[in-house]
Design an enzyme around this catalytic site. Structure first.
Site, mmCIF file in Angstrom:
data_model
loop_
_atom_site.group_PDB
_atom_site.id
_atom_site.type_symbol
_atom_site.label_atom_id
_atom_site.label_comp_id
_atom_site.label_asym_id
_atom_site.label_seq_id
_atom_site.Cartn_x
_atom_site.Cartn_y
_atom_site.Cartn_z
ATOM 1 N N GLY A 96 0.667 -1.241 0.096
ATOM 2 C CA GLY A 96 -0.074 -0.092 0.045
ATOM 3 C C GLY A 96 0.873 1.155 0.159
ATOM 4 O O GLY A 96 2.039 1.052 0.381
ATOM 5 N N GLY B 141 0.617 5.205 1.181
ATOM 6 C CA GLY B 141 -0.285 6.260 1.812
ATOM 7 C C GLY B 141 0.020 7.741 1.337
ATOM 8 O O GLY B 141 0.795 7.660 0.524
ATOM 9 N N LYS B 142 -0.525 8.544 2.325
ATOM 10 C CA LYS B 142 -0.157 10.251 2.088
ATOM 11 C C LYS B 142 1.285 10.102 2.427
ATOM 12 O O LYS B 142 2.143 10.919 1.974
ATOM 13 C CB LYS B 142 -0.928 10.834 3.180
ATOM 14 C CG LYS B 142 -2.296 10.848 2.794
ATOM 15 C CD LYS B 142 -3.056 11.994 3.625
ATOM 16 C CE LYS B 142 -3.150 11.676 5.048
ATOM 17 N NZ LYS B 142 -4.106 10.840 5.831
ATOM 18 N N GLU B 143 1.862 9.322 3.500
ATOM 19 C CA GLU B 143 2.884 9.578 4.163
ATOM 20 C C GLU B 143 3.753 8.393 4.137
ATOM 21 O O GLU B 143 4.593 8.290 5.247
ATOM 22 C CB GLU B 143 2.848 10.361 5.313
ATOM 23 C CG GLU B 143 2.005 11.674 4.984
ATOM 24 C CD GLU B 143 2.509 12.729 6.284
ATOM 25 O OE1 GLU B 143 2.752 12.296 7.464
ATOM 26 O OE2 GLU B 143 2.572 13.973 5.952
ATOM 27 N N LYS C 165 6.520 -0.760 6.964
ATOM 28 C CA LYS C 165 6.142 0.483 6.528
ATOM 29 C C LYS C 165 7.335 1.818 6.472
ATOM 30 O O LYS C 165 7.892 1.874 7.805
ATOM 31 C CB LYS C 165 5.005 0.993 7.519
ATOM 32 C CG LYS C 165 4.595 2.498 7.179
ATOM 33 C CD LYS C 165 3.209 2.754 8.064
ATOM 34 C CE LYS C 165 2.782 4.216 7.949
ATOM 35 N NZ LYS C 165 1.690 4.604 8.965
ATOM 36 N N GLY D 89 -6.714 -8.416 4.240
ATOM 37 C CA GLY D 89 -7.908 -7.982 4.151
ATOM 38 C C GLY D 89 -7.826 -6.646 3.210
ATOM 39 O O GLY D 89 -6.805 -6.543 2.761
ATOM 40 N N ASP E 86 -6.078 10.467 13.247
ATOM 41 C CA ASP E 86 -6.374 10.320 11.651
ATOM 42 C C ASP E 86 -7.127 9.151 11.503
ATOM 43 O O ASP E 86 -7.064 8.597 10.164
ATOM 44 C CB ASP E 86 -5.164 10.396 10.956
ATOM 45 C CG ASP E 86 -5.068 10.570 9.336
ATOM 46 O OD1 ASP E 86 -6.188 11.240 8.950
ATOM 47 O OD2 ASP E 86 -4.288 9.857 8.670
ATOM 48 N N ASN F 136 -7.969 4.099 7.319
ATOM 49 C CA ASN F 136 -6.889 3.413 8.184
ATOM 50 C C ASN F 136 -7.691 2.375 9.086
ATOM 51 O O ASN F 136 -7.093 2.289 10.250
ATOM 52 C CB ASN F 136 -6.474 4.810 9.016
ATOM 53 C CG ASN F 136 -5.689 5.413 8.381
ATOM 54 O OD1 ASN F 136 -4.767 4.908 7.341
ATOM 55 N ND2 ASN F 136 -5.272 6.895 8.600
ATOM 56 N N ASP G 115 -2.172 2.806 11.163
ATOM 57 C CA ASP G 115 -1.843 4.222 10.828
ATOM 58 C C ASP G 115 -1.738 5.180 12.038
ATOM 59 O O ASP G 115 -2.490 6.125 12.096
ATOM 60 C CB ASP G 115 -2.502 4.762 9.774
ATOM 61 C CG ASP G 115 -1.899 5.860 8.826
ATOM 62 O OD1 ASP G 115 -0.500 6.393 9.231
ATOM 63 O OD2 ASP G 115 -2.390 6.621 7.880
HETATM 64 N N1 LIG Z 1 -0.076 -3.871 8.857
HETATM 65 C C1 LIG Z 1 -0.458 -3.888 7.530
HETATM 66 N N2 LIG Z 1 -0.769 -4.851 6.848
HETATM 67 C C2 LIG Z 1 -1.118 -4.940 5.829
HETATM 68 N N3 LIG Z 1 -1.360 -3.633 4.886
HETATM 69 C C3 LIG Z 1 -0.999 -2.775 5.480
HETATM 70 C C4 LIG Z 1 -0.420 -2.630 7.054
HETATM 71 N N4 LIG Z 1 -0.055 -1.335 7.043
HETATM 72 C C5 LIG Z 1 -0.407 -0.558 6.228
HETATM 73 N N5 LIG Z 1 -0.912 -1.257 5.087
HETATM 74 C C6 LIG Z 1 -1.427 -0.762 3.806
HETATM 75 O O1 LIG Z 1 -0.625 0.403 3.242
HETATM 76 C C7 LIG Z 1 -1.390 1.577 3.337
HETATM 77 C C8 LIG Z 1 -0.680 2.707 4.056
HETATM 78 O O2 LIG Z 1 -0.467 2.502 5.140
HETATM 79 P P1 LIG Z 1 -0.851 3.520 6.363
HETATM 80 O O3 LIG Z 1 -0.308 3.008 7.734
HETATM 81 O O4 LIG Z 1 -2.406 3.960 6.070
HETATM 82 O O5 LIG Z 1 0.037 4.763 5.980
HETATM 83 P P2 LIG Z 1 -0.181 6.285 5.433
HETATM 84 O O6 LIG Z 1 0.318 7.098 6.659
HETATM 85 O O7 LIG Z 1 0.930 6.508 4.457
HETATM 86 O O8 LIG Z 1 -1.732 6.355 4.865
HETATM 87 C C9 LIG Z 1 -2.679 1.148 3.852
HETATM 88 O O9 LIG Z 1 -3.712 1.673 3.433
HETATM 89 C C10 LIG Z 1 -2.980 -0.415 3.640
HETATM 90 O O10 LIG Z 1 -3.255 -0.760 2.231
HETATM 91 MG MG LIG Z 2 -3.285 5.783 6.016
#
Ligand SMILES: Nc1ncnc2c1ncn2[C@@H]1O[C@H](COP(=O)(O)OP(=O)(O)O)[C@@H](O)[C@H]1O
Ligand SMILES: [Mg+2]
Length: 288
Positions: free
Chosen positions: A100, A102-104, A119, A188, A222, A227, A239
């Site tokens: 994935g 995301g924004k950051e 991440k 998921g 957030d 999230n 997140d």
């Molecule tokens: N533990 C995880 N297991 C599976 N997918 C994840 C997990 N953490 C993040 N993702 C995927 O990565 C994407 C971005 O992660 P996120 O933590 O929301 O960072 P951001 O701050 O960039 O939005 C999520 O929308 C999800 O699809």
């Molecule tokens: Mg996110």
């Protein structure tokens, strides 16, 4: 630029050495002088120029010739150092595809003892101004604020995951290095891409998780359908870097915003009748 596992595996040890050297001096310089890299790595000029040329072509390093010849890391370089460390300490044994973005952050699948994701926090200068405002915390006059901001962001998320994961449905944190967090893989999809069987039940359950986190001292900050991951093992709140404690001066506002955002989604998509203010008071009243 996105990294691949191959790219990191193929990094020559001199290339890693140069990346570490630039990282070290970036505390003091916007552009690390070539002289310093030569002295610090003890590699020959020819070797360094050849290696830096490769690092530039990988999108890991950027250079300048004015006012002197110097180099700085890009996210690709910083990410590589973090991933190389996680691999070196055997936290991860293989890096896979992007899961994935995301924004950051960019989130990679990886293999550890079980399936994990890594991440990589990518916090740019602009968002950093808001960290500074919210937290009243940042060294003055620093070089390369994105390195600091991205590391700080990973640290904050790691703190929350460590505190919460045994009590609240969040990923399990495994290790952290620089801007990288290795955590358990949640199967998921984010809620915007899932059709819930019993939305009212899920909403009430999620509110319970938000309340537990609040009682433990964590307001997400957030929260939204993007999230939360819903899948075969239920829902998980992801997140967390921007969490604030209930003692934060805007805590009420932030918690209410979290609940309102999520409630709005359930109302829009599933036509649930939710009063976010009631939900908010049901959380804070019982705690205070
Ligand atoms: N533990 C995880 N297991 C599976 N997918 C994840 C997990 N953490 C993040 N993702 C995927 O990565 C994407 C971005 O992660 P996120 O933590 O929301 O960072 P951001 O701050 O960039 O939005 C999520 O929308 C999800 O699809
Ligand atoms: Mg996110």
């Amino acid at each position: 630029m996105t990294l691949s596992a191959d790219r990191i595996r193929e990094l020559h040890r001199y290339e890693l050495k140069i990346l570490r050297s630039i990282e070290h001096f970036m505390e003091r310089y916007d552009w690390v002088p070539l002289e310093h890299i030569i002295r610090n790595t003890r590699l020959s000029l020819g070797e360094i120029e050849y290696r830096i040329g490769r690092l530039i072509s990988y999108g890991m390093v950027k250079g300048t010739m004015v006012p002197y010849q110097g180099y700085t890391l890009l996210f690709g370089g910083y990410d590589s150092l973090a991933l190389a460390s996680l691999a070196h300490t055997k936290v991860i044994s293989a890096l896979g595809d992007i899961r994935g973005e995301g924004k950051e952050s960019v989130v990679y699948e990886a293999i550890a003892v079980g399936p994990v994701v890594v991440k990589l926090h990518h916090v740019g200068q602009r968002s950093f101004q808001s960290i500074r405002k919210n937290r009243g915390f940042m060294p003055e006059n620093m070089h390369c604020p994105w390195v600091f901001a991205s590391h700080y962001s990973a640290e904050q998320e790691y703190i929350a995951l460590k505190a919460l994961h045994e009590h609240v449905a969040t990923p399990v944190p495994i290790a952290m290095n620089r801007n990288a967090i290795a955590m358990s893989f949640i199967s998921g999809n984010t809620l915007n891409r899932v059709k819930l069987e019993d939305p009212l039940d899920t909403w009430e359950w999620l509110l319970g998780e938000v309340k537990k986190a609040y009682e433990m001292g964590y307001i997400h900050g957030d929260l939204s359908e993007y999230n939360i991951i819903g899948g075969p093992d239920g829902c998980f709140l992801i997140d967390w870097p921007q969490w604030v404690p209930p003692t934060h001066e805007n805590a009420d506002e932030i918690l209410l915003h979290d609940i309102t955002t999520l409630a709005a989604y359930f109302t829009r998509r599933y036509k649930l009748e939710i009063n976010p203010k009631d939900a908010f008071f049901s959380i804070i009243r019982q705690v205070r």
